[in-house]
Structures are given as C-alpha cells and as structure tokens.
Scaffold this active site. Structure first.
Site, PDB file in Angstrom:
ATOM      1  N   ASP A 109     -14.797   3.310   5.966  1.00 32.23           N
ATOM      2  CA  ASP A 109     -15.123   3.035   4.565  1.00 32.23           C
ATOM      3  C   ASP A 109     -15.745   1.647   4.475  1.00 32.23           C
ATOM      4  O   ASP A 109     -15.315   0.798   3.692  1.00 32.23           O
ATOM      5  CB  ASP A 109     -13.872   3.131   3.689  1.00 32.23           C
ATOM      6  CG  ASP A 109     -14.204   3.336   2.210  1.00 32.23           C
ATOM      7  OD1 ASP A 109     -15.402   3.435   1.875  1.00 32.23           O
ATOM      8  OD2 ASP A 109     -13.267   3.389   1.392  1.00 32.23           O
ATOM      9  N   GLU A 132      -7.879   3.829   5.290  1.00 29.28           N
ATOM     10  CA  GLU A 132      -7.480   5.238   5.217  1.00 29.28           C
ATOM     11  C   GLU A 132      -8.416   6.163   5.975  1.00 29.28           C
ATOM     12  O   GLU A 132      -8.011   7.227   6.420  1.00 29.28           O
ATOM     13  CB  GLU A 132      -7.428   5.704   3.758  1.00 29.28           C
ATOM     14  CG  GLU A 132      -6.333   5.076   2.927  1.00 29.28           C
ATOM     15  CD  GLU A 132      -6.847   3.880   2.151  1.00 29.28           C
ATOM     16  OE1 GLU A 132      -6.193   3.494   1.177  1.00 29.28           O
ATOM     17  OE2 GLU A 132      -7.902   3.332   2.543  1.00 29.28           O
ATOM     18  N   ASP A 173       0.142  -9.261   3.713  1.00 33.53           N
ATOM     19  CA  ASP A 173      -0.020 -10.528   3.021  1.00 33.53           C
ATOM     20  C   ASP A 173      -1.116 -10.436   1.975  1.00 33.53           C
ATOM     21  O   ASP A 173      -2.161  -9.807   2.203  1.00 33.53           O
ATOM     22  CB  ASP A 173      -0.370 -11.640   4.011  1.00 33.53           C
ATOM     23  CG  ASP A 173       0.803 -12.018   4.904  1.00 33.53           C
ATOM     24  OD1 ASP A 173       1.931 -11.571   4.623  1.00 33.53           O
ATOM     25  OD2 ASP A 173       0.577 -12.754   5.887  1.00 33.53           O
ATOM     26  N   ARG A 175       0.870  -1.178   0.000  1.00 34.49           N
ATOM     27  CA  ARG A 175       0.000   0.000   0.000  1.00 34.49           C
ATOM     28  C   ARG A 175       0.898   1.217   0.000  1.00 34.49           C
ATOM     29  O   ARG A 175       1.665   1.454   0.933  1.00 34.49           O
ATOM     30  CB  ARG A 175      -0.899  -0.009   1.240  1.00 34.49           C
ATOM     31  CG  ARG A 175      -1.907  -1.133   1.244  1.00 34.49           C
ATOM     32  CD  ARG A 175      -2.975  -0.944   0.178  1.00 34.49           C
ATOM     33  NE  ARG A 175      -3.997   0.012   0.599  1.00 34.49           N
ATOM     34  CZ  ARG A 175      -4.973   0.431  -0.199  1.00 34.49           C
ATOM     35  NH1 ARG A 175      -5.035   0.030  -1.444  1.00 34.49           N
ATOM     36  NH2 ARG A 175      -5.869   1.279   0.258  1.00 34.49           N
TER      37      ARG A 175
END
Length: 360
Positions: free
Chosen positions: A227, A247, A115, A60
C-alpha cells in the site's frame, strides 16, 4: 468508547511492573486516512522505579465483522512482525511496536501497540491534490524533496536482503509457481470477496483476463509494502518519519510497489477532472519516480503497464468494498451500475482501451 481506557489500563497493568497502576487517556478513534484497521490514539501514565512515566501510543485494532471490513483477512501478527523486522534490518522509519494482544479479550478484537510519531500525513479525503493542504501549497522544491525521499524509503525497503526468506510469512497464501502469480491470485481472491456484497464488474473481469494472459516472466521477491502511497507516510520537513499501514504487505517484484506509488497519484489526478480542479500534474510523474529509484538502487525498471493494470484492479476492488460498506450503512443508495462506485473508472477504462489498441 468510555470503556476502552479502563480496558486498556487493566490490560497494561498486568504487563507493566508491579505497582505501575497505569491510567489511559484516549484521544481519538479511526484516523482520517484509515480504510481498514481501526486506529486508537491514546496516552499512558504509570509508575515505575519510583518515578512517573508517560508514553504515547497508537493501537491498531482488527475491524469487527459488523464494521464491514475492507479486507477479508487481517493477519495482525504478520503486520507486527513486518514492522519489527524492518526496524531491526533497515533504516526505514517504521514506528516501534510494543505489546500485542492477539486474543480479542480486551477490546473485542485483536490489536497491537506502536509508538505514536509526530508529523503530518498527506490527506486522502479529500485527496491532497485537491488543494487546501500543506502538500499542495508547498513549493515545487519541497514537493520534489518529499517525492524523492519517499522513493528512497521504498528503495530501502526493497534493499532488505533475502526478503523471500526473512518475510516468508508474507508470501500470499494462494496458488501459483511464482510470487507474482500468487500476488495476482490474491488480488482475484479479494475481488471475489468484494463480489459477495455487490456483483461482478465487467471492467475487473476484463482486466484480470488480460493480466493472467500477459503475466511477466519474473521470479523476483523483495519485501512489497503493498500500500505504497503518500497517505501512508508521515512526514517532517517533507521527509518520511513514519512508513505506515502494512495490511497488504507481501513479497514479490519491486514493480508492484513502484506502480502502486505512481498509480495512486494518477487515481487522485483523475478524480480532479470531474471537479474541474488543477491537480498536481507535475508531481509523482512516472519518469521522475523511476529515474530516482534507478539512481538509488542501480535497478533499471522496464515497462510498468502490466503492474499499472494490476494496480487499477486493486483500486477498483478497494472502491467496490468501500462503496459496499457505504451502501450497507445507508450512506449511499445502491447504484444500478456498481462500476460507478469506482472513482477512477475513466482512468481504468482508458488504460484497458489502450491495451486493446496495441493488441495484435
């Protein structure tokens, strides 16, 4: 992307045991549902203890400023720590996190590894309820199993004890006496960020005035995913194996997540109208989601109207930001009315008109 595998291999070589000599095979870049951080998919092979080893990872990566990011701030360490703590304190299926690279020296921006999981994700583009995908084509029984198991994952997240202390680093860095006030202030700050590249939205301004005048009286603070939508969950056999994308995580009332889960489906359902598509009207209904949540937690959920308006504002800001990005890169022309960028505009307007209809 040709330099990325070599950069990752060199970085990992300094972290793995001596003599590992890792090699990296990069498979893809940004995933189909991602609208914020970049997602790199790759394999690593190395030697350790005289044996050949392999691992499958996701990286990420914080988006660069020139990529016109959706959010103003990406607290990568917060995302990493959130996933790590959830994995330690609950049975919620989050990917295990690995190495963190906070400096940006390797790929140009900070990133961390987690992972790679095997499974399927309901598509956002085009939305799953548009048809032609595994979830839309599933039986009503399997759709209900996915719905109920997703609600269970949300309930388990909200059941992590002392969340306001354990996840104190997620409390919005905004003014406000309660977590909910600070979350609302964070929403306004995101809107002001989006306005810089467009202009103000009368719909959002109207909704924010109502939200600030009708703030619920609650001091509850659970872990808020932020989210909570199906496109951020990976499934196997219609049950979650990966709860993804942190996030927007925070702490605050559980209704923030429940509304987002319900309202996200409403947004997609509202979009089917313009395309004359049947949609999935019997899926993710508020009464079913709330009843399942109450059954799992023993918590009765009251009127979600305030939280739906808050969700509508956040979706509007999201559409403003992604729309501005498309304008920036020449993919669409700048419209005279920036609210046409909001794919849920009729739903948003109807929600606000309903508030006016019941106002004293």
């Amino acid at each position: 992307m040709t330099v990325v595998p070599a950069a990752l291999a060199g970085w990992l070589g300094a972290l793995l045991p001596a003599g590992a000599e890792p090699t990296v095979t990069l498979h893809s870049g940004i995933d189909a549902n991602g609208m914020s951080s970049e997602t790199l998919v790759f394999d690593v092979s190395w030697r350790e203890g005289g044996e050949e080893r392999t691992a499958e990872y996701i990286a990420r990566v914080v988006p660069a400023a020139e990529d016109f990011p959706v959010l103003e701030r990406y607290a990568l360490q917060d995302q990493y720590d959130t996933m790590r703590i959830i994995g330690e304190l609950s049975d919620v299926p989050v990917p295990s996190v690995g190495f963190m690279e906070p400096s940006g020296d390797v790929l140009g921006m900070p990133f961390f590894l987690m992972d790679r999981l095997a499974g399927v994700v309901p598509p956002d583009m085009m939305p799953y309820n548009f048809g032609g995908n595994w979830l839309f084509d599933a039986s009503p029984e399997d759709q209900r199993r996915l719905q109920d198991s997703t609600v269970k994952a949300l309930a388990d997240l909200h059941s992590i004890p002392a969340a306001d202390e354990v996840f104190a680093f997620l409390d919005p860095r905004q003014p406000g006496a309660t977590a909910l006030q600070r979350n609302l202030a964070r929403t306004r700050a995101w809107y002001e960020f989006a306005v810089r590249d467009l202009e103000r939205s009368p719909l959002i301004d109207r909704a924010l005035r109502w939200l600030e005048s009708n703030l619920p009286d609650t001091t509850e603070s659970v872990l808020v995913w932020g989210d909570a939508r199906l496109g951020n969950v990976m499934y196997v056999d219609f049950e979650p194996v990966g709860v993804l994308d942190w996030e927007m995580a925070s702490v605050g009332p559980r209704e923030l997540d429940l509304s987002w889960l319900i309202f996200a489906h409403r947004v997609f359902e509202s979009m089917t109208t313009g395309f004359d598509l049947p949609g999935m009207p019997d899926f993710m209904r508020e009464e079913d989601v709330v009843a399942r949540y109450a059954e799992l937690t023993g918590v009765e959920i009251g009127d979600l109207t305030w939280y739906h308006v808050h969700s509508a504002v956040n979706w509007a800001v999201l559409f403003m930001r992604t729309g501005a990005r498309s304008i920036h890169f020449g993919e669409v022309e700048r419209p005279d009315d920036i609210e046409t960028l909001m794919f849920h505009r009729p739903l948003f307007e109807s929600l606000l008109d309903g508030l006016d209809a019941v106002a004293p």
